[in-house]
Write a protein that holds these residues in place. Structure first.
Motif, PDB file in Angstrom:
ATOM      1  N   ALA A  58       0.831  -1.204   0.000  1.00 23.44           N
ATOM      2  CA  ALA A  58       0.000   0.000   0.000  1.00 23.44           C
ATOM      3  C   ALA A  58       0.865   1.253   0.000  1.00 23.44           C
ATOM      4  CB  ALA A  58      -0.933   0.000   1.219  1.00 23.44           C
ATOM      5  N   GLN A  59       1.950   1.229   0.752  1.00 27.13           N
ATOM      6  CA  GLN A  59       2.856   2.370   0.800  1.00 27.13           C
ATOM      7  C   GLN A  59       3.486   2.616  -0.572  1.00 27.13           C
ATOM      8  OE1 GLN A  59       6.280   1.897   3.350  1.00 27.13           O
ATOM      9  NE2 GLN A  59       6.402   4.103   3.715  1.00 27.13           N
ATOM     10  N   ALA A  60       3.846   1.563  -1.285  1.00 27.28           N
ATOM     11  CA  ALA A  60       4.441   1.706  -2.610  1.00 27.28           C
ATOM     12  C   ALA A  60       3.442   2.323  -3.587  1.00 27.28           C
ATOM     13  CB  ALA A  60       4.921   0.348  -3.123  1.00 27.28           C
ATOM     14  N   VAL A  61       2.193   1.872  -3.528  1.00 25.97           N
ATOM     15  CA  VAL A  61       1.156   2.427  -4.399  1.00 25.97           C
ATOM     16  C   VAL A  61       0.935   3.894  -4.071  1.00 25.97           C
ATOM     17  CG1 VAL A  61      -1.320   2.353  -4.932  1.00 25.97           C
ATOM     18  CG2 VAL A  61      -0.004   0.238  -4.836  1.00 25.97           C
ATOM     19  N   LEU A  62       0.845   4.205  -2.788  1.00 27.64           N
ATOM     20  CA  LEU A  62       0.633   5.591  -2.361  1.00 27.64           C
ATOM     21  C   LEU A  62       1.803   6.477  -2.769  1.00 27.64           C
ATOM     22  CD1 LEU A  62      -1.172   7.590  -0.889  1.00 27.64           C
ATOM     23  CD2 LEU A  62      -0.068   6.916   1.244  1.00 27.64           C
ATOM     24  N   SER A  63       3.011   5.991  -2.640  1.00 29.92           N
ATOM     25  CA  SER A  63       4.189   6.752  -3.018  1.00 29.92           C
ATOM     26  C   SER A  63       4.176   7.070  -4.514  1.00 29.92           C
ATOM     27  CB  SER A  63       5.450   5.972  -2.645  1.00 29.92           C
ATOM     28  OG  SER A  63       6.597   6.683  -3.029  1.00 29.92           O
ATOM     29  N   LYS A  64       3.804   6.067  -5.315  1.00 28.11           N
ATOM     30  CA  LYS A  64       3.727   6.272  -6.759  1.00 28.11           C
ATOM     31  C   LYS A  64       2.659   7.314  -7.093  1.00 28.11           C
ATOM     32  CE  LYS A  64       3.077   3.773 -11.082  1.00 28.11           C
ATOM     33  NZ  LYS A  64       2.804   2.475 -11.698  1.00 28.11           N
ATOM     34  N   GLN A  65       1.515   7.218  -6.433  1.00 28.84           N
ATOM     35  CA  GLN A  65       0.434   8.180  -6.653  1.00 28.84           C
ATOM     36  C   GLN A  65       0.870   9.585  -6.234  1.00 28.84           C
ATOM     37  OE1 GLN A  65      -2.785   7.752  -7.838  1.00 28.84           O
ATOM     38  NE2 GLN A  65      -2.410   5.614  -8.369  1.00 28.84           N
TER      39      GLN A  65
END
Length: 83
Positions: A58-65
């Motif tokens: 989830a952190q990786a997705v949020l960081s990309k966003q």
């Protein structure tokens, strides 16, 4: 971290899946209590690893966003006119 807890409905579904796995893959019948104990073991001893992996994903997705959002904001930046 708070303990991982499942609703009664979720527990029943997971126990049934454990029992199905034992029957289909190991050709062994397992009762409700042993399946519950196995669920408790995995929840208490291994569950945190899966939980943490979910957080990392989830952190990786949020960081990309967030990177995309930052790029979009910079794209809105206006430059002063040159004289």
């Amino acid at each position: 971290m708070q303990p991982i807890k499942f609703s009664n409905e979720e527990r029943k579904e997971i126990v049934a899946r454990i029992q199905t796995y034992f029957h289909e893959e190991l050709e062994h019948q397992i009762g409700d209590i042993p399946a519950e104990l196995l669920l408790n073991f995995f929840t208490d001893e291994i569950g945190a690893h899966y939980y943490n992996r979910g957080l990392y994903d989830a952190q990786a997705v949020l960081s990309k966003q967030l990177d995309q959002f930052t790029d979009a904001v910079y794209g809105l930046e206006q430059r002063p006119k040159q004289r």
